[in-house]
Design an enzyme around this catalytic site. Structure first.
Site, short mmCIF file in Angstrom:
data_model
loop_
_atom_site.label_atom_id
_atom_site.label_comp_id
_atom_site.label_asym_id
_atom_site.label_seq_id
_atom_site.Cartn_x
_atom_site.Cartn_y
_atom_site.Cartn_z
N PHE A 10 0.83 -1.19 0.00
CA PHE A 10 0.00 0.00 0.00
C PHE A 10 0.86 1.24 0.00
CE2 PHE A 10 -2.08 3.44 2.29
CZ PHE A 10 -3.24 3.57 1.54
N CYS A 11 0.44 2.18 -0.76
CA CYS A 11 1.16 3.44 -0.77
C CYS A 11 0.15 4.53 -1.08
CB CYS A 11 2.24 3.40 -1.83
SG CYS A 11 3.11 4.95 -1.99
N ARG A 12 0.29 5.65 -0.44
CA ARG A 12 -0.66 6.74 -0.63
C ARG A 12 -0.75 7.17 -2.09
NH1 ARG A 12 -0.25 11.77 2.19
NH2 ARG A 12 1.92 11.23 2.51
N HIS A 13 0.40 7.13 -2.75
CA HIS A 13 0.39 7.56 -4.14
C HIS A 13 0.22 6.36 -5.07
CE1 HIS A 13 1.37 11.52 -2.77
NE2 HIS A 13 2.29 10.99 -2.00
N GLY A 14 -0.34 5.36 -4.49
CA GLY A 14 -0.69 4.07 -5.03
C GLY A 14 -0.32 3.60 -6.42
#
Ligand SMILES: *[C@@H]1O[C@H](CO)[C@@H](O)[C@H](O)[C@H]1NC(C)=O
Length: 83
Positions: A10-14
């Site tokens: 998971f990554c905020r800037h996905g």
């Protein structure tokens, strides 16, 4: 994968960075070519689009570990758009 497990990255800037990590996981751990790794992930997440900076690094990395890359940057840009 080896144990049939699922990996959640998971990554905020996905869409770009986390996808890059998933692709490299498949390349390194599952011995997929960069091209096939992208295609596999694209099957389950059709909207992925690693930016060209990430692609460039992935291509360089594949060259380093395999001696040859399975895609070049031109193909990568085309796969981003057309796959
Ligand atoms: C990885 O894949 C390549 C090409 O498909 C194959 O030649 C090689 O033996 C594989 N390596 C491992 C560790 O499975």
């Amino acid at each position: 994968m080896d144990e049939g497990g699922k990996v959640l990255v998971f990554c905020r800037h996905g869409m770009s960075r986390s996808v890059t990590i998933c692709i490299m996981y498949l390349v390194i751990k599952e011995n997929l070519s960069l091209k096939n790794a992208f295609i596999e992930i694209h099957k389950v997440r059709p909207f992925i689009e690693p930016n060209l900076g990430f692609w460039k690094q992935m291509i360089e990395y594949e060259e380093k570990i395999r001696g040859k890359a399975s895609v070049n940057i031109i193909e990568a840009a085309r796969m981003n758009k057309e796959l």
